[in-house]
Motif scaffolding. Structure first.
Motif, PDB file in Angstrom:
ATOM      1  N   LEU A   1       0.833  -1.196   0.000  1.00 51.74           N
ATOM      2  CA  LEU A   1       0.000   0.000   0.000  1.00 51.74           C
ATOM      3  C   LEU A   1       0.874   1.254   0.000  1.00 51.74           C
ATOM      4  O   LEU A   1       0.561   2.246  -0.651  1.00 51.74           O
ATOM      5  N   ARG A   2       1.966   1.203   0.752  1.00 50.75           N
ATOM      6  CA  ARG A   2       2.841   2.363   0.891  1.00 50.75           C
ATOM      7  C   ARG A   2       4.239   2.037   0.402  1.00 50.75           C
ATOM      8  O   ARG A   2       4.574   0.872   0.147  1.00 50.75           O
ATOM      9  N   LEU A   3       5.049   3.084   0.301  1.00 51.83           N
ATOM     10  CA  LEU A   3       6.447   2.896  -0.092  1.00 51.83           C
ATOM     11  C   LEU A   3       7.354   3.685   0.842  1.00 51.83           C
ATOM     12  O   LEU A   3       8.469   4.046   0.497  1.00 51.83           O
ATOM     13  N   ALA A   4       6.866   3.986   2.021  1.00 58.72           N
ATOM     14  CA  ALA A   4       7.667   4.691   3.015  1.00 58.72           C
ATOM     15  C   ALA A   4       7.231   4.188   4.378  1.00 58.72           C
ATOM     16  O   ALA A   4       6.135   3.665   4.538  1.00 58.72           O
ATOM     17  N   GLY A   5       8.132   4.347   5.368  1.00 58.95           N
ATOM     18  CA  GLY A   5       7.795   3.845   6.686  1.00 58.95           C
ATOM     19  C   GLY A   5       7.865   2.326   6.717  1.00 58.95           C
ATOM     20  O   GLY A   5       8.318   1.691   5.764  1.00 58.95           O
ATOM     21  N   PRO A   6       7.399   1.730   7.782  1.00 57.14           N
ATOM     22  CA  PRO A   6       7.485   0.266   7.916  1.00 57.14           C
ATOM     23  C   PRO A   6       6.375  -0.450   7.161  1.00 57.14           C
ATOM     24  O   PRO A   6       5.497  -1.069   7.744  1.00 57.14           O
ATOM     25  N   TYR A   7       6.419  -0.390   5.844  1.00 57.21           N
ATOM     26  CA  TYR A   7       5.322  -0.973   5.077  1.00 57.21           C
ATOM     27  C   TYR A   7       5.536  -2.465   4.869  1.00 57.21           C
ATOM     28  O   TYR A   7       6.649  -2.945   4.760  1.00 57.21           O
TER      29      TYR A   7
ATOM     30  N   THR B   1       9.106  -1.235  14.501  1.00 52.44           N
ATOM     31  CA  THR B   1       8.879   0.098  13.973  1.00 52.44           C
ATOM     32  C   THR B   1       9.223   1.177  14.993  1.00 52.44           C
ATOM     33  O   THR B   1       8.734   2.287  14.907  1.00 52.44           O
ATOM     34  N   SER B   2      10.031   0.856  15.979  1.00 52.08           N
ATOM     35  CA  SER B   2      10.524   1.761  17.027  1.00 52.08           C
ATOM     36  C   SER B   2       9.555   1.939  18.187  1.00 52.08           C
ATOM     37  O   SER B   2       9.843   2.686  19.112  1.00 52.08           O
ATOM     38  N   ALA B   3       8.400   1.287  18.158  1.00 51.52           N
ATOM     39  CA  ALA B   3       7.454   1.421  19.263  1.00 51.52           C
ATOM     40  C   ALA B   3       7.921   0.634  20.484  1.00 51.52           C
ATOM     41  O   ALA B   3       7.804   1.097  21.617  1.00 51.52           O
ATOM     42  N   ALA B   4       8.466  -0.561  20.272  1.00 49.10           N
ATOM     43  CA  ALA B   4       8.929  -1.400  21.378  1.00 49.10           C
ATOM     44  C   ALA B   4      10.076  -2.245  20.857  1.00 49.10           C
ATOM     45  O   ALA B   4      10.033  -2.716  19.718  1.00 49.10           O
ATOM     46  N   THR B   5      11.085  -2.453  21.677  1.00 50.16           N
ATOM     47  CA  THR B   5      12.267  -3.177  21.197  1.00 50.16           C
ATOM     48  C   THR B   5      12.033  -4.676  21.101  1.00 50.16           C
ATOM     49  O   THR B   5      12.684  -5.354  20.311  1.00 50.16           O
TER      50      THR B   5
ATOM     51  N   CYS C   1      15.490 -11.854   6.962  1.00 51.07           N
ATOM     52  CA  CYS C   1      15.544 -10.608   7.711  1.00 51.07           C
ATOM     53  C   CYS C   1      15.567  -9.472   6.690  1.00 51.07           C
ATOM     54  O   CYS C   1      16.270  -9.560   5.675  1.00 51.07           O
ATOM     55  N   VAL C   2      14.803  -8.404   6.955  1.00 53.78           N
ATOM     56  CA  VAL C   2      14.613  -7.348   5.965  1.00 53.78           C
ATOM     57  C   VAL C   2      14.741  -5.991   6.643  1.00 53.78           C
ATOM     58  O   VAL C   2      14.248  -5.808   7.765  1.00 53.78           O
ATOM     59  N   VAL C   3      15.352  -5.029   5.975  1.00 55.97           N
ATOM     60  CA  VAL C   3      15.512  -3.692   6.537  1.00 55.97           C
ATOM     61  C   VAL C   3      15.054  -2.650   5.526  1.00 55.97           C
ATOM     62  O   VAL C   3      15.179  -2.841   4.312  1.00 55.97           O
ATOM     63  N   THR C   4      14.504  -1.568   6.042  1.00 52.79           N
ATOM     64  CA  THR C   4      14.269  -0.382   5.236  1.00 52.79           C
ATOM     65  C   THR C   4      14.522   0.832   6.113  1.00 52.79           C
ATOM     66  O   THR C   4      14.269   0.789   7.317  1.00 52.79           O
ATOM     67  N   ALA C   5      15.056   1.882   5.525  1.00 50.33           N
ATOM     68  CA  ALA C   5      15.388   3.063   6.324  1.00 50.33           C
ATOM     69  C   ALA C   5      15.487   4.272   5.411  1.00 50.33           C
ATOM     70  O   ALA C   5      15.638   4.147   4.207  1.00 50.33           O
ATOM     71  N   GLY C   6      15.407   5.451   6.030  1.00 51.06           N
ATOM     72  CA  GLY C   6      15.538   6.669   5.260  1.00 51.06           C
ATOM     73  C   GLY C   6      14.201   7.278   4.930  1.00 51.06           C
ATOM     74  O   GLY C   6      13.149   6.828   5.383  1.00 51.06           O
ATOM     75  N   THR C   7      14.248   8.297   4.109  1.00 48.97           N
ATOM     76  CA  THR C   7      13.033   9.027   3.757  1.00 48.97           C
ATOM     77  C   THR C   7      12.733   8.860   2.281  1.00 48.97           C
ATOM     78  O   THR C   7      13.577   8.411   1.504  1.00 48.97           O
ATOM     79  N   GLY C   8      11.521   9.200   1.933  1.00 45.06           N
ATOM     80  CA  GLY C   8      11.136   9.102   0.535  1.00 45.06           C
ATOM     81  C   GLY C   8      10.863   7.673   0.119  1.00 45.06           C
ATOM     82  O   GLY C   8      10.838   6.756   0.934  1.00 45.06           O
ATOM     83  N   ARG C   9      10.653   7.511  -1.186  1.00 42.28           N
ATOM     84  CA  ARG C   9      10.359   6.177  -1.712  1.00 42.28           C
ATOM     85  C   ARG C   9      11.612   5.308  -1.580  1.00 42.28           C
ATOM     86  O   ARG C   9      12.689   5.700  -1.982  1.00 42.28           O
ATOM     87  N   ARG C  10      11.437   4.148  -1.044  1.00 42.27           N
ATOM     88  CA  ARG C  10      12.588   3.267  -0.947  1.00 42.27           C
ATOM     89  C   ARG C  10      12.112   1.827  -0.875  1.00 42.27           C
ATOM     90  O   ARG C  10      11.030   1.538  -0.387  1.00 42.27           O
ATOM     91  N   ALA C  11      12.962   0.962  -1.356  1.00 40.58           N
ATOM     92  CA  ALA C  11      12.625  -0.453  -1.386  1.00 40.58           C
ATOM     93  C   ALA C  11      13.154  -1.130  -0.129  1.00 40.58           C
ATOM     94  O   ALA C  11      13.933  -0.565   0.633  1.00 40.58           O
ATOM     95  N   LEU C  12      12.695  -2.350   0.088  1.00 40.15           N
ATOM     96  CA  LEU C  12      13.196  -3.172   1.182  1.00 40.15           C
ATOM     97  C   LEU C  12      14.492  -3.843   0.745  1.00 40.15           C
ATOM     98  O   LEU C  12      14.679  -4.137  -0.438  1.00 40.15           O
TER      99      LEU C  12
END
Lengths: 114, 114
Positions: free
Chosen positions: A95-101, B51-55, B91-102
Motif C-alpha cells: 500500500l505504501r512505499l515509506a515507513g514500515p510498510y 517500527t521503534s514502538a517497542a524493542t 531478515c529485511v531492513v528499510t530506512a531513510g526518507t522518501g520512496r525506498r525499497a526493502l
C-alpha cells in the motif's frame, strides 16, 4: 485478504525467447515489485513501480524491463532470455512505499531457460 | 545506504528446543526491520516487524525478535520449535526518507528434526 497472483508457477523457455511474467494484485495497492530469488542470495529487487506507468530500477535491472499499464497488473519482460536468468521470480505489492510498510507476495514463478 | 546480514545460512534444531536465527543490519537512518518466512513452494509471509514502538516484538506462531541498537541486531527467537516451523526465514531492513525499497538478507533455512 490481499491476494497477489502470478500467471504461471513453472515456465520453461528457450534461450533468446521473449518472456512475459504477469502479476495481478486485488487490493488496489499503489506499489508493485519484481524480485528474483536465488539460493544463498536471498531476494534481489529487479524493478518496482509506484504508480501506473511509473517505474524505478532496482538492484539488478539488466536484461529485464517492466510494464504497468493498469494499477492491478505489473509485468516483467525478459527481452531475450538467457540461461543465467533461470531463477524463481517473485512479485509483491504494498500500500505504501515509506515507513514500515508490509509487502504481500505472490507464490512465485520458477523459470527455466534452456 | 542499508544492508542486512543473516549470520547462518542453515540452522538445525530438534523439535521442542529453542530457535535462534541471527540478523545484523546496517543503516544510516533509524531502521524498520522485518522477518519474513517462506514455506516450501509458497510466497513470503510477514512474521513480525519492528517500527521503534517497542524493542521486543512479538509475531505470529510464537516467534519474537528483539531490536538491539547497540549491537545493530534483530535476532529471531522461538522458545520451542515445531515441525511446521521448517522453512526459510528472511531478515529485511528499510530506512531513510522518501520512496525506498526493502533490502532482504540472504536467508536462513531452518530444519526441525523430530
Amino acid at each position: 485478504d490481499v491476494k497477489v497472483t502470478q500467471s504461471s508457477r513453472y515456465l520453461v523457455k528457450r534461450t533468446g525467447e521473449k518472456v512475459f511474467l504477469e502479476c495481478v494484485q486485488d487490493m488496489d495497492h499503489e506499489n508493485m515489485f519484481w524480485y528474483r530469488q536465488d539460493p544463498g542470495l536471498g531476494l534481489r529487487l529487479i524493478y518496482f513501480s509506484y504508480d501506473v506507468k511509473m517505474k524505478e530500477k532496482g538492484d539488478i535491472p539488466e536484461g529485464y524491463s517492466v510494464s504497468r499499464e493498469k494499477k492491478e497488473r505489473f509485468s516483467l519482460i525478459l527481452e531475450s532470455a538467457s540461461t543465467n536468468q533461470t531463477s524463481m521470480y517473485l512479485c509483491a505489492s504494498s500500500l505504501r512505499l515509506a515507513g514500515p510498510y508490509e509487502q504481500y507476495f505472490g507464490p512465485g514463478t520458477r523459470l527455466t531457460v534452456t | 545506504a542499508q544492508s542486512v546480514t543473516q549470520l547462518d545460512s542453515h540452522v538445525s534444531v530438534s523439535e521442542g528446543t529453542p530457535v535462534l536465527l541471527r540478523c545484523n543490519y546496517s543503516s544510516s537512518y533509524s531502521p524498520s526491520l522485518f522477518w519474513y518466512v517462506q514455506h516450501p513452494n509458497k510466497g513470503l509471509q510477514l512474521l513480525l516487524k519492528y517500527t521503534s514502538a517497542a524493542t521486543l516484538v512479538k509475531g505470529i506462531n510464537g516467534f519474537e525478535a528483539e531490536f538491539k541498537k547497540s549491537e545493530t541486531s534483530f535476532h529471531l527467537t522461538k522458545p520451542s520449535a515445531h515441525m511446521s516451523d521448517a522453512a526459510e526465514y528472511f531478515c529485511v531492513v528499510t530506512a531513510g526518507t522518501g520512496r525506498r525499497a526493502l533490502t532482504f538478507g540472504s536467508g536462513t533455512r531452518l530444519q526441525v528434526q523430530p
